[in-house]
Design an enzyme around this catalytic site. Structure first.
Site, PDB file in Angstrom:
ATOM      1  N   GLN A  11       9.708  16.434   9.587  1.00  0.00           N
ATOM      2  CA  GLN A  11       8.544  15.516   9.991  1.00  0.00           C
ATOM      3  C   GLN A  11       7.115  15.907  10.242  1.00  0.00           C
ATOM      4  OE1 GLN A  11       9.395  12.042   9.380  1.00  0.00           O
ATOM      5  NE2 GLN A  11      10.882  13.168   8.722  1.00  0.00           N
TER       6      GLN A  11
ATOM      7  N   HIS B 120       4.447  16.448   7.462  1.00  0.00           N
ATOM      8  CA  HIS B 120       3.759  14.997   7.008  1.00  0.00           C
ATOM      9  C   HIS B 120       2.158  15.067   7.522  1.00  0.00           C
ATOM     10  CE1 HIS B 120       6.622  12.174   5.155  1.00  0.00           C
ATOM     11  NE2 HIS B 120       7.495  12.595   6.390  1.00  0.00           N
TER      12      HIS B 120
ATOM     13  N   TYR C 218       0.861  -1.336  -0.037  1.00  0.00           N
ATOM     14  CA  TYR C 218      -0.068  -0.029  -0.069  1.00  0.00           C
ATOM     15  C   TYR C 218       0.913   1.560  -0.196  1.00  0.00           C
ATOM     16  CZ  TYR C 218      -3.279   3.438   1.094  1.00  0.00           C
ATOM     17  OH  TYR C 218      -4.140   4.542   0.872  1.00  0.00           O
TER      18      TYR C 218
ATOM     19  N   GLU D 213      10.013   6.178  15.969  1.00  0.00           N
ATOM     20  CA  GLU D 213      10.389   5.743  14.762  1.00  0.00           C
ATOM     21  C   GLU D 213      11.723   6.255  13.892  1.00  0.00           C
ATOM     22  OE1 GLU D 213       7.781   6.273  10.251  1.00  0.00           O
ATOM     23  OE2 GLU D 213       7.684   7.791  11.922  1.00  0.00           O
ATOM     24  N   HIS D 214      11.926   7.223  14.216  1.00  0.00           N
ATOM     25  CA  HIS D 214      13.402   7.946  13.554  1.00  0.00           C
ATOM     26  C   HIS D 214      13.915   8.635  14.863  1.00  0.00           C
ATOM     27  CE1 HIS D 214      10.235   8.751  10.348  1.00  0.00           C
ATOM     28  NE2 HIS D 214      11.311   7.966   9.786  1.00  0.00           N
TER      29      HIS D 214
ATOM     30  N   HIS E 140       1.922 -40.045  21.771  1.00  0.00           N
ATOM     31  CA  HIS E 140       3.010 -39.387  20.810  1.00  0.00           C
ATOM     32  C   HIS E 140       4.370 -40.386  21.079  1.00  0.00           C
ATOM     33  CE1 HIS E 140       0.831 -35.902  20.967  1.00  0.00           C
ATOM     34  NE2 HIS E 140       2.051 -35.082  20.400  1.00  0.00           N
TER      35      HIS E 140
ATOM     36  N   THR F 181       3.897   9.720  11.810  1.00  0.00           N
ATOM     37  CA  THR F 181       5.236   9.774  11.773  1.00  0.00           C
ATOM     38  C   THR F 181       5.800  10.444  13.187  1.00  0.00           C
ATOM     39  OG1 THR F 181       7.259  10.272  10.542  1.00  0.00           O
ATOM     40  CG2 THR F 181       5.732  12.063  10.587  1.00  0.00           C
TER      41      THR F 181
ATOM     42  N   ASN G  17      -2.960   5.890   6.926  1.00  0.00           N
ATOM     43  CA  ASN G  17      -3.593   6.863   8.386  1.00  0.00           C
ATOM     44  C   ASN G  17      -4.120   5.865   9.103  1.00  0.00           C
ATOM     45  OD1 ASN G  17      -5.849   5.794   7.067  1.00  0.00           O
ATOM     46  ND2 ASN G  17      -6.408   7.785   6.081  1.00  0.00           N
TER      47      ASN G  17
ATOM     48  N   GLU H 294       3.810 -35.696  29.752  1.00  0.00           N
ATOM     49  CA  GLU H 294       2.659 -34.768  29.272  1.00  0.00           C
ATOM     50  C   GLU H 294       1.333 -35.363  29.298  1.00  0.00           C
ATOM     51  OE1 GLU H 294       4.406 -32.524  25.855  1.00  0.00           O
ATOM     52  OE2 GLU H 294       5.741 -31.560  27.052  1.00  0.00           O
TER      53      GLU H 294
ATOM     54  N   GLN I 262     -10.173   0.273   2.274  1.00  0.00           N
ATOM     55  CA  GLN I 262     -10.551  -0.645   1.216  1.00  0.00           C
ATOM     56  C   GLN I 262      -9.536  -1.317   0.302  1.00  0.00           C
ATOM     57  OE1 GLN I 262     -11.392   2.574   1.381  1.00  0.00           O
ATOM     58  NE2 GLN I 262     -11.577   3.680  -0.257  1.00  0.00           N
TER      59      GLN I 262
ATOM     60  N   ASP J 264      14.564   8.971   4.771  1.00  0.00           N
ATOM     61  CA  ASP J 264      13.063   9.057   3.950  1.00  0.00           C
ATOM     62  C   ASP J 264      13.635   8.666   2.501  1.00  0.00           C
ATOM     63  OD1 ASP J 264      11.654   9.531   5.887  1.00  0.00           O
ATOM     64  OD2 ASP J 264      11.684  11.766   5.583  1.00  0.00           O
TER      65      ASP J 264
END
Length: 440
Positions: free
Chosen positions: A270, A273, A129, A339-340, A432, A248, A225, A427, A193, A373
């Site tokens: 940043q 964004h 995506y 994140e950064h 087994h 971000t 988002n 067990e 979607q 980036d």
């Protein structure tokens, strides 16, 4: 414009420190309530739902959901030469780094006649995506596609929102980047979607020009988002996901040696964004804090997205955090798990080695987040919201699975047969043990 949090002279537990630090308020669970009907609609009605949802959310009804191959090639031909050169250089550098990420198969001879092998196997098909709301991200095409290609994934599909001013096609540079990477399955589908289309497919349906529409994928990756994040949370288990990427974040750990212009410029980079973007400076220097505050005012007033930047910097998710020293600053940035993370301080390289929680670490004054980036070679799809404490950014590892192959001969199994039976009985699973006894 930006608030201050003063932690000097305070000894805080991890829980108390987390409560003090700024963080964007993103309610993925609430968004999930809005997203669930969208997922159901796409799963039930396929292409018809995708067209209706595009009209509802993107303001345009795409004539074709799958972008024709000729349109992709036309986008490359119309690409501005300097942009094409930049994209090609980015592809080269990102491919070089990701090629080195490929994990290695191994074989262990546990005992005579007893062998365990591990193979790394790419997933069959991925859905990538690429957002297209407040900004468009051809760079994200590169980050997603190259990582999947270097992992050996055989089937890739990209989705990006239809644009009203392009008659329902995604952004032209996004399409050109797909073509440069050899991706010919691209969809004009956005938001939750798109995640639903990847997870459930539109099996058995064709586009208006007869093109076969999206088959289900095994893994969905890419930023987006809060609604994209919510959709990924809801389909997790049907497909794999990279992470629930939120707004971000940048954290800068700096001392008095840092250039306040560099720090302010990076915080703003940043903030542009998203109004929910987080910009955090952690420093023991009151003087640097004051200088950065002043530069933020100056630079924010002249930047293109000044309203968006002002909202982000003035939000509860952004702050200047004052600490006693760099050791205390390290504790803060580790708790934050950005994140950064930029480190602009004496001994930056050594400090970077001590960090345990960050999506990516940028060391020294000439390694800004903007480099990552686009053209550092690293991947810019990174964990947000503190998820760096337990997960990593996108890479080859996101698209491969470890498969163990076990091969014992009769003597090797006989050597451990009695011990297997003992464990099985302990067990309460005697069948087994019987499965081993049956061979002797």
């Amino acid at each position: 414009m930006i608030s201050r949090i003063d932690l000097r002279g305070r000894t805080l537990s991890r829980r108390e420190l987390l409560a003090e630090l700024p963080r964007a308020e993103v309610d993925v669970e609430h968004a999930g309530a809005a997203v669930a009907p969208i997922l159901d609609d796409v799963r039930t009605r396929g292409a018809a739902a995708l067209r209706d949802l595009a009209e509802r959310f993107d303001g345009v009804r795409p004539a074709l959901l799958r972008v024709p191959a000729q349109t992709l090639q036309d986008a490359v031909a119309e690409l501005e030469p300097t942009v094409r050169a930049a994209l090609e250089e980015t592809i080269l550098r990102v491919r070089r780094v990701h090629a080195a990420q490929r994990p290695t198969d191994f074989t262990v001879d546990v005992a005579p006649g007893a062998q365990v092998r591990q193979r790394w196997v790419p997933v069959r098909r991925v859905g990538l995506y690429v957002p297209g709301g407040l900004a468009v991200y051809p760079s994200s095409v590169i980050m997603n596609v190259v990582a999947a290609q270097e992992a050996g994934v055989g089937s890739l599909a990209v989705a990006s929102p239809p644009q009203k001013d392009r008659d329902g096609l995604p952004d032209a540079t996004v399409l050109a980047t797909c073509a440069l990477l050899g991706v010919d399955e691209v969809y004009a589908v956005g938001g939750a979607q798109a995640v639903a289309m990847f997870a459930y497919g539109a099996a058995g349906q064709t586009d208006e020009d007869g093109a076969t529409l999206c088959e289900p994928v095994d893994v969905v990756t890419g930023p987006g988002n809060v609604y994209v994040a919510a959709a990924k949370r809801l389909v997790r288990g049907v497909v794999g996901i990279d992470s629930e990427a939120g707004p971000t974040e940048i954290a800068v750990l700096a001392d008095e040696t840092a250039d306040p212009v560099h720090v302010a410029a990076d915080l703003i980079s940043q903030a542009e964004h998203d109004p929910l973007a987080a910009s955090v400076l952690v420093t023991p220097s009151v003087e640097l804090a004051g200088a950065v505050e002043a530069k933020l005012v100056d630079l924010a007033a002249t930047t293109l997205h000044r309203a968006r930047v002002a909202t982000a910097l003035g939000g509860t998710q952004s702050a200047i955090v004052l600490v006693d020293d760099l050791d205390a600053g390290l504790a803060v940035v580790d708790a934050y798990g950005a994140e950064h993370l930029e480190i602009q301080a004496r001994g930056a390289a050594e400090l970077a080695e001590r960090v345990t929680s960050a999506g990516a670490i940028f060391v020294g004054p000439y390694s800004p987040v903007s480099l990552g980036d686009y053209m550092a070679g690293s991947n810019h799809v990174l964990p947000t919201g503190g998820c760096a404490h337990f997960t990593s950014g996108l890479g080859v590892h996101s698209f491969v699975r470890a498969v163990q192959v076990i091969e014992y001969d009769a003597d090797a199994l006989a050597t451990v047969a009695d011990r297997i039976v003992a464990l099985a009985d302990a067990e309460g699973l005697p069948a087994h043990g019987d499965a081993v006894r049956a061979r002797f």
